[in-house]
Design an enzyme around this catalytic site. Structure first.
Site, mmCIF file in Angstrom:
data_model
loop_
_atom_site.group_PDB
_atom_site.id
_atom_site.type_symbol
_atom_site.label_atom_id
_atom_site.label_comp_id
_atom_site.label_asym_id
_atom_site.label_seq_id
_atom_site.Cartn_x
_atom_site.Cartn_y
_atom_site.Cartn_z
ATOM 1 C CD GLU A 289 15.698 0.038 26.299
ATOM 2 O OE1 GLU A 289 14.741 -0.766 26.357
ATOM 3 O OE2 GLU A 289 15.719 0.985 25.501
ATOM 4 C CG HIS A 310 42.393 -9.362 12.806
ATOM 5 N ND1 HIS A 310 43.645 -9.728 12.368
ATOM 6 C CD2 HIS A 310 41.698 -10.517 12.964
ATOM 7 C CE1 HIS A 310 43.699 -11.039 12.246
ATOM 8 N NE2 HIS A 310 42.527 -11.551 12.606
ATOM 9 C CE LYS A 424 11.768 7.853 23.523
ATOM 10 N NZ LYS A 424 10.733 6.943 23.998
HETATM 11 O O1 PA5 Z 1 12.250 -1.868 25.172
HETATM 12 C C1 PA5 Z 1 11.597 -0.874 24.966
HETATM 13 O O2 PA5 Z 1 10.502 -0.687 25.530
HETATM 14 C C2 PA5 Z 1 12.049 0.170 23.974
HETATM 15 O O3 PA5 Z 1 13.280 -0.091 23.440
HETATM 16 C C3 PA5 Z 1 11.027 0.269 22.844
HETATM 17 O O4 PA5 Z 1 10.917 -0.976 22.226
HETATM 18 C C4 PA5 Z 1 11.416 1.336 21.823
HETATM 19 O O5 PA5 Z 1 11.633 2.548 22.456
HETATM 20 C C5 PA5 Z 1 10.318 1.491 20.784
HETATM 21 O O6 PA5 Z 1 9.119 1.798 21.401
HETATM 22 P P1 PA5 Z 1 7.737 1.686 20.653
HETATM 23 O O7 PA5 Z 1 7.506 0.282 20.276
HETATM 24 O O8 PA5 Z 1 6.725 2.177 21.635
HETATM 25 O O9 PA5 Z 1 7.800 2.576 19.432
#
Ligand code: PA5
Length: 450
Positions: A289, A310, A424
């Site tokens: 990310e 394996h 989303k």
């Molecule tokens: O790193 C990030 O910001 C995302 O992976 C969030 O942690 C994830 O989408 C969950 O978001 P939230 O804590 O707002 O529910």
């Protein structure tokens, strides 16, 4: 004193040390961007000095809430996804007994997770299990609006309220969310849940050293003070005052970027203990990310050796030569197991009699690294002294710092994740959420419904 170290000696058949050290100035500049908070995404640097700024009082409050939930629960369900899930899961799996969930005479409640997927069977089976268990819930969502945990929490909240009543349920639910924004904050205030705040300047994937990670880890029975002490030491040892060649975060960031520039586009995180499977998952999110944007970034993958030797071993040895590996090497196991002698020796393995299991694992690790180098796969090794809370805290902070430095080297903002929104929007449109009507029509057309 034992320390975490990054060994890059096994990449020099592929890049020269000059090419790695060419990143020195850039990485030292990136250190300054972090410290002076002047780089991209600088309003998300709350994690940078978190280990040295978290107070004993804050840790004590987390421990008190953990003790309270532990005293009333066989199971604690942690609801969250992404950064609100993976850090806690990684630490609990790394530090816990491999068979914690089926151990008799359990000292600690079992920590289970929900809302990290939208699988109907998974959640139904969880509710069926909880029918006959005493349990509590920790619901974590920074935004307070993420669909997966929100649906799971809706189910679990109703289940718990039906089981123990609304008043007792409110005592058994802890919410970790924004200080003022989002549906979860509103709900928590309305229902009178105890809450912890995720600070505005800490993104989900950098939040493991906040209550997001620390509360579930404490509930599972691990020493969060030791974890923070390790992270604090890592903060010191990866800081701007540490020389480039002595700074593990700089060396790791430089080595992987040098390899990337040579066409090694995929980094495989390798472990030799199943306990680290979820540390790899956490790392994949952190690096994927943070770096995968603007059509750039090393693709983070993971394997569990020797199991995956394996399965994926063949590809790594002889497939496309776009890979490098980073081996998480645990120096000392915490337990001892000796391979017994067998007088019949039908399996011809008596040459291993009297050796520790870990010695066989170590030779598998060393032999595999050499085989991979011969096959064209450079190998970085991260030596971690042992799997204790201290070294988990140290390792996680080290990876966070290296990730930020590496992201700046790619000239991206390592703290945003704009691409995550696309799925989303499509999901909402297909589910008929108001405001997404046009998009829904277009997607259904593409799916062949019209
Ligand atoms: O790193 C990030 O910001 C995302 O992976 C969030 O942690 C994830 O989408 C969950 O978001 P939230 O804590 O707002 O529910």
């Amino acid at each position: 004193m034992a320390k975490l170290s990054v060994d890059i000696s096994n990449i020099f058949d592929f890049v020269s040390s000059k090419q790695v050290f060419a990143y020195k100035e850039e990485l030292m500049r990136n250190q300054e961007l972090l410290e002076s908070k002047t780089g991209k995404g600088s309003d998300f640097l709350g994690w940078l000095n978190l280990p040295s700024s978290i107070t004993d009082g804050e840790l004590e409050t987390i421990n008190q809430v953990a003790t309270d939930l532990r005293s009333k629960s066989d199971i604690v369900v942690v609801v969250g996804i992404g950064g609100s899930y993976l850090g806690a899961k990684a630490a609990i799996e790394a530090l816990g007994n491999s068979f914690a969930t089926i151990l008799p005479n359990k000292e600690n409640p079992i920590v289970l997770f929900a809302g990290q997927n939208i699988c109907e069977d998974y959640h139904k089976e969880l509710l069926e299990l909880l029918d006959n268990k005493s349990y509590s819930i920790v619901v974590i969502s920074k935004s307070g609006t993420t669909t997966e945990p929100a649906i799971a929490f809706r189910l679990l909240k109703q289940h718990l309220e039906n089981k123990v009543g609304k008043v007792e349920a409110a005592q058994r639910i802890i919410a970790i969310t924004d200080k003022s924004k989002g549906a979860l904050r509103k709900l928590a205030d309305q229902e009178g849940y105890r809450t912890f705040v995720i600070s505005d300047d800490i993104g989900g994937r950098y939040s493991v050293l906040t209550p997001v990670g620390l509360l579930p880890i404490a509930i599972a029975g691990f020493n969060i003070q030791a974890l923070i002490n390790g992270a604090k030491e890592a903060e010191k040892n990866t800081g701007i005052d540490v020389r480039f060649d002595e700074n593990p975060a700089c060396i790791y960031a430089a080595a992987r970027n040098a390899l990337y520039r040579k066409g090694k586009n995929v980094e495989i995180m390798v472990n030799y203990t199943p306990k680290l499977h979820f540390l790899t998952e956490w790392w994949k999110q952190l690096y994927g990310e943070s770096e995968g944007k603007e059509n750039k970034g090393i693709f983070p993958a993971g394997v569990d050796f020797t199991s995956d030797l394996h399965s994926m071993g063949q590809y790594i040895q002889e497939g496309e030569r776009i890979l490098f590996e980073t081996v998480l090497s645990i120096e000392s196991p915490l337990k001892t197991l000796i391979i017994p002698n067998d007088p019949a020796n039908l399996d011809q393995l008596n040459f291993l009699s009297g050796k520790r299991y870990s010695e066989v694992n170590r030779m598998a690790e060393q032999g595999t690294i050499l085989a991979h180098i011969d096959g064209g796969v450079p190998s970085i090794k991260i030596n971690i002294p042992e799997l204790t809370p201290y070294w988990m805290g140290y390792t996680m902070y080290f990876f966070e710092r290296a990730c930020a430095l590496s992201g700046y080297t790619l000239n991206v903002n390592p703290f945003d994740q704009p691409g995550v929104e696309e799925y989303k929007k499509n999901m909402f449109a297909l589910l008929g959420k108001s405001g997404f009507e046009e998009k829904g029509k277009e997607l259904r057309r593409r799916l062949g419904e019209f």
